[in-house]
Write an enzyme that holds these catalytic residues in place. Structure first.
Site, PDB file in Angstrom:
ATOM      1  N   GLY A 225      -0.885  -7.725  -0.922  1.00 35.53           N
ATOM      2  CA  GLY A 225      -1.861  -7.511  -1.990  1.00 35.53           C
ATOM      3  C   GLY A 225      -1.435  -8.136  -3.302  1.00 35.53           C
ATOM      4  O   GLY A 225      -0.584  -9.029  -3.343  1.00 35.53           O
ATOM      5  N   ILE A 226      -1.983  -7.611  -4.359  1.00 27.01           N
ATOM      6  CA  ILE A 226      -1.805  -8.200  -5.681  1.00 27.01           C
ATOM      7  C   ILE A 226      -0.809  -7.350  -6.477  1.00 27.01           C
ATOM      8  O   ILE A 226      -0.644  -6.173  -6.207  1.00 27.01           O
ATOM      9  CB  ILE A 226      -3.190  -8.287  -6.382  1.00 27.01           C
ATOM     10  CG1 ILE A 226      -3.146  -9.189  -7.598  1.00 27.01           C
ATOM     11  CG2 ILE A 226      -3.756  -6.920  -6.709  1.00 27.01           C
ATOM     12  CD1 ILE A 226      -4.540  -9.626  -8.054  1.00 27.01           C
ATOM     13  N   GLY A 227      -0.126  -7.959  -7.454  1.00 30.85           N
ATOM     14  CA  GLY A 227       0.808  -7.216  -8.303  1.00 30.85           C
ATOM     15  C   GLY A 227       2.229  -7.714  -8.124  1.00 30.85           C
ATOM     16  O   GLY A 227       2.466  -8.743  -7.489  1.00 30.85           O
ATOM     17  N   ILE A 229       4.859  -6.279  -6.585  1.00 25.71           N
ATOM     18  CA  ILE A 229       5.588  -5.902  -5.371  1.00 25.71           C
ATOM     19  C   ILE A 229       5.558  -6.985  -4.268  1.00 25.71           C
ATOM     20  O   ILE A 229       6.583  -7.261  -3.642  1.00 25.71           O
ATOM     21  CB  ILE A 229       5.035  -4.549  -4.819  1.00 25.71           C
ATOM     22  CG1 ILE A 229       5.200  -3.440  -5.872  1.00 25.71           C
ATOM     23  CG2 ILE A 229       5.691  -4.166  -3.507  1.00 25.71           C
ATOM     24  CD1 ILE A 229       6.627  -3.009  -6.125  1.00 25.71           C
ATOM     25  N   GLU A 248      -6.044 -11.828   1.995  1.00 19.02           N
ATOM     26  CA  GLU A 248      -7.078 -12.331   1.086  1.00 19.02           C
ATOM     27  C   GLU A 248      -6.474 -13.306   0.075  1.00 19.02           C
ATOM     28  O   GLU A 248      -7.062 -14.307  -0.262  1.00 19.02           O
ATOM     29  CB  GLU A 248      -7.780 -11.153   0.428  1.00 19.02           C
ATOM     30  CG  GLU A 248      -7.496 -10.930  -0.993  1.00 19.02           C
ATOM     31  CD  GLU A 248      -7.936  -9.554  -1.451  1.00 19.02           C
ATOM     32  OE1 GLU A 248      -8.076  -8.639  -0.635  1.00 19.02           O
ATOM     33  OE2 GLU A 248      -8.146  -9.417  -2.643  1.00 19.02           O
ATOM     34  N   GLY A 346      -9.273  -6.088  -1.948  1.00 17.50           N
ATOM     35  CA  GLY A 346      -9.233  -6.021  -0.485  1.00 17.50           C
ATOM     36  C   GLY A 346      -8.365  -4.898   0.035  1.00 17.50           C
ATOM     37  O   GLY A 346      -8.065  -4.843   1.230  1.00 17.50           O
TER      38      GLY A 346
HETATM   39  N1  COA Z   1       0.703   5.956 -15.401  1.00 14.72           N
HETATM   40  C1  COA Z   1       0.686   5.206 -16.519  1.00 14.72           C
HETATM   41  N2  COA Z   1       0.855   3.866 -16.521  1.00 14.72           N
HETATM   42  C2  COA Z   1       1.060   3.298 -15.353  1.00 14.72           C
HETATM   43  C3  COA Z   1       1.081   3.996 -14.146  1.00 14.72           C
HETATM   44  C4  COA Z   1       0.901   5.392 -14.205  1.00 14.72           C
HETATM   45  N3  COA Z   1       0.918   6.151 -13.093  1.00 14.72           N
HETATM   46  N4  COA Z   1       1.278   3.147 -13.133  1.00 14.72           N
HETATM   47  C5  COA Z   1       1.404   1.932 -13.668  1.00 14.72           C
HETATM   48  N5  COA Z   1       1.266   2.019 -15.000  1.00 14.72           N
HETATM   49  C6  COA Z   1       1.317   0.899 -15.936  1.00 14.72           C
HETATM   50  C7  COA Z   1       2.587   0.106 -15.734  1.00 14.72           C
HETATM   51  O1  COA Z   1       3.666   0.612 -16.489  1.00 14.72           O
HETATM   52  C8  COA Z   1       2.146  -1.250 -16.200  1.00 14.72           C
HETATM   53  O2  COA Z   1       2.114  -1.243 -17.620  1.00 14.72           O
HETATM   54  P1  COA Z   1       2.627  -2.483 -18.473  1.00 14.72           P
HETATM   55  O3  COA Z   1       1.670  -3.599 -18.120  1.00 14.72           O
HETATM   56  O4  COA Z   1       2.498  -2.000 -19.846  1.00 14.72           O
HETATM   57  O5  COA Z   1       4.025  -2.723 -17.997  1.00 14.72           O
HETATM   58  C9  COA Z   1       0.713  -1.338 -15.731  1.00 14.72           C
HETATM   59  O6  COA Z   1       0.261  -0.005 -15.613  1.00 14.72           O
HETATM   60  C10 COA Z   1       0.546  -2.048 -14.389  1.00 14.72           C
HETATM   61  O7  COA Z   1       1.317  -1.407 -13.405  1.00 14.72           O
HETATM   62  P2  COA Z   1       2.071  -2.243 -12.279  1.00 14.72           P
HETATM   63  O8  COA Z   1       2.525  -1.306 -11.261  1.00 14.72           O
HETATM   64  O9  COA Z   1       3.078  -3.151 -12.907  1.00 14.72           O
HETATM   65  O10 COA Z   1       0.900  -3.135 -11.723  1.00 14.72           O
HETATM   66  P3  COA Z   1       0.937  -4.363 -10.734  1.00 14.72           P
HETATM   67  O11 COA Z   1       0.694  -5.580 -11.493  1.00 14.72           O
HETATM   68  O12 COA Z   1       2.122  -4.324  -9.837  1.00 14.72           O
HETATM   69  O13 COA Z   1      -0.363  -4.066  -9.856  1.00 14.72           O
HETATM   70  C11 COA Z   1      -1.986  -2.591  -8.894  1.00 14.72           C
HETATM   71  C12 COA Z   1      -0.511  -2.850  -9.132  1.00 14.72           C
HETATM   72  C13 COA Z   1      -2.133  -1.292  -8.118  1.00 14.72           C
HETATM   73  C14 COA Z   1      -2.722  -2.478 -10.215  1.00 14.72           C
HETATM   74  C15 COA Z   1      -2.560  -3.767  -8.057  1.00 14.72           C
HETATM   75  O14 COA Z   1      -1.904  -3.837  -6.830  1.00 14.72           O
HETATM   76  C16 COA Z   1      -4.042  -3.624  -7.837  1.00 14.72           C
HETATM   77  O15 COA Z   1      -4.829  -4.022  -8.666  1.00 14.72           O
HETATM   78  N6  COA Z   1      -4.460  -3.046  -6.683  1.00 14.72           N
HETATM   79  C17 COA Z   1      -5.851  -2.780  -6.358  1.00 14.72           C
HETATM   80  C18 COA Z   1      -6.489  -3.876  -5.567  1.00 14.72           C
HETATM   81  C19 COA Z   1      -5.720  -4.271  -4.360  1.00 14.72           C
HETATM   82  O16 COA Z   1      -4.782  -3.636  -3.924  1.00 14.72           O
HETATM   83  N7  COA Z   1      -6.120  -5.343  -3.772  1.00 14.72           N
HETATM   84  C20 COA Z   1      -5.451  -5.846  -2.592  1.00 14.72           C
HETATM   85  C21 COA Z   1      -5.460  -7.262  -2.402  1.00 14.72           C
HETATM   86  S1  COA Z   1      -5.849  -8.254  -3.822  1.00 14.72           S
END
Ligand code: COA
Length: 441
Positions: A225-227, A229, A248, A346
């Site tokens: 996925g995205i992000g 990790i 995707e 996705g």
């Molecule tokens: N409470 C408060 N803030 C939180 C938090 C929580 N529980 N969890 C994360 N955050 C903050 C982080 O500290 C970070 O802040 P910063 O930008 O100021 O550092 C921000 O939110 C983003 O968190 P992070 O875990 O770094 O995001 P990421 O870039 O790794 O993306 C998702 C994680 C979940 C947002 C991303 O995977 C997503 O959009 N998923 C939904 C769609 C998907 O899974 N699609 C699949 C294929 S595309």
């Protein structure tokens, strides 16, 4: 057919093509107030056309700007253009996040697999489709390049199709082609695509990567996925064998695994031998790697993300991330409380597909904390206002830097214990205490 006739056929499209070429500002004149304008996604957002459209802001009113994730500044989402443009985001990127959360832009939660049908069925109407494509080949076909996803459906339903033909857009293969006859106007350009460079994974991300890698079997087909990790996981897969990709999206991390012979796609049961993907976002190296590369099969998101198609991959392993997860396994991934962050994308498509696949695995991987360790991402109750992207019945594995919780076939109480055991140790006592207030505890 004589040689002269062949030349005639192959040059006919070129005459038609040259008649379609206009300047970006002339192309933008085709947009009228009240129109719904679709913008090509990700790194394919047509920058010259967007700039020309913004130049027309003083004379345009109530234009809906419809898009998934886009790279670039998305100036149309700025406060001063609120009378002219209103964004409808099908996925919230960093460039429109503030306007969505200030109520100046709208968010539409939807599975990526179903977006093409929204356009095809005109549930979401499109007047003008602005895309960015590679230059035409000898037969007049351009490639949608780094982003095929939902573009074909958007293009098919639009009243006016404007193509930014960019010399630097890679020619990707698969269901990626569109003939110049499908364009109403063409704007030529030669500009670099926006890049997204992966940051070096932190210690925590590397540990999560190792934990996830321990679940990935040789011969598995992966979705990432995205992000932050996914890249960390790819770096831990160097000693695996015979992996395949059906995802995707993809970013740079996959190139090294292909070159090391780890990703062979030989064991795949859907599109064997091919990396199946709907879009790529990464560095110039990635864009050059996918150019004219038959290893990559670009396809539309209603195919790649169809849970039924995904589930036909033997050992399909889907790995997605989350912002917050409650102790029963409900996944908040597009919002933190009522603060809207990203989109459904996705995630559910792949989690469902992988769970149904023979020997498939549906994995959510996330750091145990956020905000420099001050907040636990594993909580007794999701923050008020959070949207559940993936339901607790769908999640099979949850992975943090503290281990793996297997939730499938477990009661709420068993899930709670499993998830607390992979929470950050600093928060486990508080989680236990919070959970005691739950009726089913
Ligand atoms: N409470 C408060 N803030 C939180 C938090 C929580 N529980 N969890 C994360 N955050 C903050 C982080 O500290 C970070 O802040 P910063 O930008 O100021 O550092 C921000 O939110 C983003 O968190 P992070 O875990 O770094 O995001 P990421 O870039 O790794 O993306 C998702 C994680 C979940 C947002 C991303 O995977 C997503 O959009 N998923 C939904 C769609 C998907 O899974 N699609 C699949 C294929 S595309």
């Amino acid at each position: 057919m004589s040689a002269d006739e062949i030349t005639l056929v192959s040059t006919r499209w070129q005459e038609r093509y040259s008649r379609k070429i206009v300047s970006a500002s002339d192309a933008a004149l085709k947009i009228t107030s009240g129109d719904s304008v679709y913008i090509h996604s990700n790194a394919a957002a047509p920058a010259s056309l967007i700039e020309a459209m913004i130049d027309r802001a003083p004379e345009l009113r109530d234009v809906t700007i419809l898009h998934l994730l886009t790279m670039g500044t998305a100036e149309y989402a700025r406060k001063e253009f609120a009378q002219s443009f209103r964004v409808h985001a099908l996925f919230i990127g960093e460039n429109v996040r503030q306007s969505v959360n200030e109520g100046r832009a709208d968010y539409m939660p939807v599975f990526l697999s179903e977006i093409p049908a929204l356009f095809e069925r005109e549930i979401v109407p499109i007047d003008v489709c602005m895309i960015q494509v590679s230059p035409p080949d000898a037969h007049g076909y351009c490639s949608y390049g780094v982003s095929v996803d939902c573009t074909i459906a958007a293009r098919r339903k639009a009243r006016i199709v404007i193509a930014e033909v960019n010399k630097q857009m890679p020619r990707t293969l698969g269901r990626a082609f569109v003939h110049i006859d499908k364009f109403d106007y063409v704007v030529e350009c030669d500009r670099a695509l926006p890049e997204l460079l992966a940051a070096h994974p932190t210690e925590v991300e590397q540990t999560i990567g190792r934990n996830v890698a321990s679940l990935i079997e040789d011969g598995a087909t992966l979705q990432l996925g995205i992000g932050s990790i996914p890249n960390a996981i790819l770096l831990q897969l160097g000693d695996k064998r015979n992996l395949g990709i059906h995802s995707e999206m993809l970013s740079d991390g996959v190139i090294d695994l292909i070159e090391k012979g780890v990703v062979t796609n030989d064991a795949k049961t859907v599109l064997p031998g091919k990396i199946a993907v709907t879009f790529v976002i990464g560095s110039r190296r990635l864009y050059e790697f996918v150019n004219d590369n038959p290893l990559f099969e670009f396809q539309t998101s209603d195919y790649i993300n169809d849970p039924f198609v995904i589930s036909q991959n033997y050992k399909m392993t889907a790995i997605n991330s989350a912002l917050q997860i409650d102790v029963t396994g409900q996944v908040a991934a597009d919002s933190i409380g009522d603060y809207l962050y990203s989109g459904v994308g996705g995630q559910v498509d792949f989690i469902r597909g992988a769970a149904r696949a023979k020997d498939g695995k549906a994995i959510i991987a996330l750091p145990s904390t956020a905000k420099n360790g001050t907040i636990s991402r594993i909580v007794a109750n999701l923050a008020l206002g959070s949207g559940v992207v993936t339901s607790r019945a769908d999640v099979h594995y949850v992975v943090t830097e503290y281990g793996i919780a297997q939730l499938y076939g477990k009661t709420l109480k068993e899930r709670m214990q499993a998830l607390i055991s992979i929470a950050h140790p600093d928060f486990r006592d508080k989680l236990e205490a919070d959970c005691e207030k739950l009726h089913w505890h």
